[in-house]
Motif scaffolding. Sequence first.
Motif, PDB file in Angstrom:
ATOM      1  N   THR A 317       0.841  -1.190   0.000  1.00  0.00           N
ATOM      2  CA  THR A 317       0.000   0.000   0.000  1.00  0.00           C
ATOM      3  C   THR A 317       0.874   1.236   0.000  1.00  0.00           C
ATOM      4  O   THR A 317       1.785   1.354   0.823  1.00  0.00           O
ATOM      5  CB  THR A 317      -0.932   0.019   1.231  1.00  0.00           C
ATOM      6  N   ASP A 375      -3.437  -2.981   2.544  1.00  0.00           N
ATOM      7  CA  ASP A 375      -4.474  -1.997   2.822  1.00  0.00           C
ATOM      8  C   ASP A 375      -5.345  -2.529   3.965  1.00  0.00           C
ATOM      9  O   ASP A 375      -5.781  -3.686   3.940  1.00  0.00           O
ATOM     10  CB  ASP A 375      -5.320  -1.775   1.565  1.00  0.00           C
ATOM     11  N   THR A 377      -8.320  -1.277   5.195  1.00  0.00           N
ATOM     12  CA  THR A 377      -9.678  -0.747   5.279  1.00  0.00           C
ATOM     13  C   THR A 377     -10.684  -1.816   5.696  1.00  0.00           C
ATOM     14  O   THR A 377     -11.463  -1.632   6.646  1.00  0.00           O
ATOM     15  CB  THR A 377     -10.096  -0.126   3.941  1.00  0.00           C
ATOM     16  N   ALA A 378     -10.699  -2.966   5.010  1.00  0.00           N
ATOM     17  CA  ALA A 378     -11.634  -4.032   5.369  1.00  0.00           C
ATOM     18  C   ALA A 378     -11.323  -4.579   6.759  1.00  0.00           C
ATOM     19  O   ALA A 378     -12.229  -4.883   7.553  1.00  0.00           O
ATOM     20  CB  ALA A 378     -11.565  -5.155   4.332  1.00  0.00           C
ATOM     21  N   SER A 432     -20.355  -4.084   5.655  1.00  0.00           N
ATOM     22  CA  SER A 432     -19.638  -5.278   6.107  1.00  0.00           C
ATOM     23  C   SER A 432     -20.316  -6.562   5.640  1.00  0.00           C
ATOM     24  O   SER A 432     -19.647  -7.580   5.431  1.00  0.00           O
ATOM     25  CB  SER A 432     -19.543  -5.266   7.636  1.00  0.00           C
ATOM     26  N   ALA A 436     -17.410  -8.049  -0.352  1.00  0.00           N
ATOM     27  CA  ALA A 436     -16.499  -7.267  -1.199  1.00  0.00           C
ATOM     28  C   ALA A 436     -15.792  -6.262  -0.313  1.00  0.00           C
ATOM     29  O   ALA A 436     -16.200  -6.006   0.831  1.00  0.00           O
ATOM     30  CB  ALA A 436     -17.271  -6.545  -2.317  1.00  0.00           C
ATOM     31  N   ASP A 437     -14.728  -5.670  -0.828  1.00  0.00           N
ATOM     32  CA  ASP A 437     -14.024  -4.604  -0.140  1.00  0.00           C
ATOM     33  C   ASP A 437     -15.007  -3.478   0.196  1.00  0.00           C
ATOM     34  O   ASP A 437     -15.956  -3.215  -0.555  1.00  0.00           O
ATOM     35  CB  ASP A 437     -12.915  -4.078  -1.053  1.00  0.00           C
ATOM     36  N   ARG A 439     -14.943  -0.321  -0.074  1.00  0.00           N
ATOM     37  CA  ARG A 439     -15.107   0.693  -1.123  1.00  0.00           C
ATOM     38  C   ARG A 439     -16.021   0.180  -2.225  1.00  0.00           C
ATOM     39  O   ARG A 439     -16.890   0.900  -2.726  1.00  0.00           O
ATOM     40  CB  ARG A 439     -13.741   1.063  -1.712  1.00  0.00           C
ATOM     41  N   SER A 464     -14.214  -6.742  -8.142  1.00  0.00           N
ATOM     42  CA  SER A 464     -13.784  -7.600  -7.035  1.00  0.00           C
ATOM     43  C   SER A 464     -13.039  -8.827  -7.523  1.00  0.00           C
ATOM     44  O   SER A 464     -12.243  -9.407  -6.777  1.00  0.00           O
ATOM     45  CB  SER A 464     -14.983  -8.026  -6.185  1.00  0.00           C
ATOM     46  N   HIS A 525     -14.170   4.442  -5.713  1.00  0.00           N
ATOM     47  CA  HIS A 525     -12.833   5.043  -5.576  1.00  0.00           C
ATOM     48  C   HIS A 525     -12.879   6.526  -5.951  1.00  0.00           C
ATOM     49  O   HIS A 525     -12.303   6.942  -6.959  1.00  0.00           O
ATOM     50  CB  HIS A 525     -11.836   4.317  -6.477  1.00  0.00           C
TER      51      HIS A 525
END
Length: 832
Positions: A317, A375, A377-378, A432, A436-437, A439, A464, A525
């Motif tokens: 990242t 990354d 984020t998730a 959640s 998928a991610d 974003r 994805s 994004h």
Amino acid sequence: MDDDPIARLLADPPDLPVRDGLVDVVAALRARGVVVVQAPPGTGKTTLVPPAVAAAVPGRIVVTQPRRIAARAAARRLAHLLGEPVGGTVGFSVRGESTTSAATRVEVVTTGVLLRRLQRDPELPGVGAVILDEVHERHLVDDLTLALLVDVRAHLRDDLVVVAMSATVEAERTAALLGGTEPAPVVAVAGALFSVETVWCPAPARTARTDERGVTPMFLDHVAATVRRALEERTGDVLVFVPGAGEVDGVARRLTGLDGIDVRPLHGRLPAPVQDLALATGPRRRVVVSTAVAESSLTVPGVRLVVDAGLSREPRTDHRRGLAGLVTVGVSRSSAEQRAGRAGREGPGAVYRCWSAHDHARLVAHPEPEILTADLTAFALELACWGSPGGVGLALLDRPPAAAMAVAQATLAALGAIDAAGHPTARGRAVSAIPADPRLARGLLDGAALVGPRRAAEVVALLSDDVRTPGGDLVAALRDLRRGGPQSGPWRAQLGRLRAAVPSGPAPEHLSDDLAVGLVVALAHPDRIARLRPGGSTYLMTSGTGAVLPPGSGLTGLPWLAVADADRGAGRRDATIRSAAPIDLDLATEAAPALLREDEVVAWAGGAVVARRVRRLGAIELTSAPLADPAPELVVEALREGLAREGLALLRWTDAATSLRQRMAFLHRAVGAPWPDVSDDALLADLQDWLGPDLARVRGARDLSRVDVVQALRRLLPWPDASRLDALAPERLTVPSGSSLRVDYTGDQPVLPVRLQEVFGWRATPRLADGRVPVLLHLLSPAGRPAAVTADLGSFWSTGYPAVRAELRGRYPKHAWPDDPLTAAPVRGVRR
């Protein structure tokens, strides 16, 4: 019991090395409820530990695998040993597919499936034990699931049995974390690999392994040539390791047509039947071309030869650019050893390594844990939903980097997924729940209302699954998938899962497919919305990162793009766009309203202060208009920028201003506080303090040249000490002859140049700064040339003067050179 298939298997288990450790594993579980099994690949731990635990622990036994291929293969292998079909005593569940029944006692799942179950119901009703396999791989989801299970045992279910299985010698760290107050028992099982010979096969000179586009075609040629060499020199099936799905396809294509050889690709995006074919022996010799899925968690039967390209894909990242993704890196030594071991499971074998022994010695020992490079984020959303924002209170093998976690939480806050305290919002829980991610989940949820649920799901399924397309054109890729292209199987499966995650609704038709794809990408994004730079072929993204399309892309020249994937472009200023879709300004602002703002921009440009009102989308300037009355603090900042860039010489430094600054600098060095620092850096930092009243009228270099610098500097003089400036650091000193001479403060010590004959009778060197610093006297000849330098005049008269006198008498005989300078009258000028 005779009718218990697990009891029958354990009564006469296969001759695998782990068999000798099963008694110790069961004893540790009965004593502590936790155990770490350390055993290298090929020892049978995935095959025999689950039934041994099932015989000792009531309830269902859940076994995790890091990948879907491995989960299906492990379930199939154990069911075969029990003499049953999958779905009976042994079943499996992976994303989008589950084969279990009420009779299932051992269920093999991907770690992600178990994580979802933990989030839904942390007590895991009906589950007696969880076996975490391949924990040494240190995937982010594995680290998180292990931490959550430790939390569950500590607070909800102390009866839950947990087994962690690792293939490396770092099992002690896992044991310390899993055991709580006392480390969990560790049962070590020795491997029983046959000998594996190493053959070094470095690429020809000037063959680069990678470039900005990834692994080079020339290196793939070399890998394919090494496979052919291995086939000619030895017997047995060949397992080839390359970093990604694209390289699998590239090497497989190069080997097509080998006489009597079946070439089988193996990677996570292939349909299950194709994966199963690669894992099954056949009547002919095989070459299995695989990613790292076959490194430790899969058994590929029949393999006696390994060809290792020496590369792997790892998450990286770039937080500064806001780019995350998989990058191709050199393999670690531990991974290289695991790959080589695949050749020695069934008999003596050989590994052909596509690098040299010298390069091998320089490999890193172990791959970096994903928590340190990926990354987050998730990961951060999972922590928030568990009730531990940032991982506070959880037993993680490594703490997440603070900077990466801060970026992840800021991203979630921007998505509306967490609140100010880091706890999940209702929207966050909805995000959640989508497979998928986060974003992409935002793109699905918000895109469904704008382009229709199906089209939104189609685009998110495309993103994805990380479908790469020539030229980076996502719209072309979507049309290919809709027509049933080669990657359409996994895409349709993911489409079905995503489509079920959003409610049905009307499908707006006012947008073309091109713009619909671009809008969903921009929603996912917003920091990657990009506009073509004026007069160029490169783009600027809202994040401030430059980007360029690959050569020949059909998107070249489009004014606006929504970028789905861009790599960091190692060694280059701009990132390379890997996939994108068209968008327009209206849709861009609709997708990223939080990035739309108006600013007063005041900057130094062309020797003047330029003030504008600018409307921006992130870093992209949309409109600009002159600003008549900019804020004073912005003007000061612009002037600071101009002075820092072009120097304080923009001001008019008169002799008086220069002299005052030098005297102040001397006192700052000699006395310190309260005398201020007047260096360039200090003056630029305190611009408002000394130039403040003059700045309101300044708009350019001409105005700066009119500023009274002496008056400005005097604003910095400390009060009441300023009244003593002339006493502490006088501009001039009066010498015995009556002359008033300027003191030079340009050096580290004040200097007074004076003719030697003018200081006759001066017994001691003058001292400045309340006597702290002696003046350095430069004693000159009648012609004004240096004759002596001293800071101790008394010592000079007694020791230095006789020699100077002898020299000067010879050079200037008509001048008086008294024997005793202390009683002689000082002489002003050049009188003889």
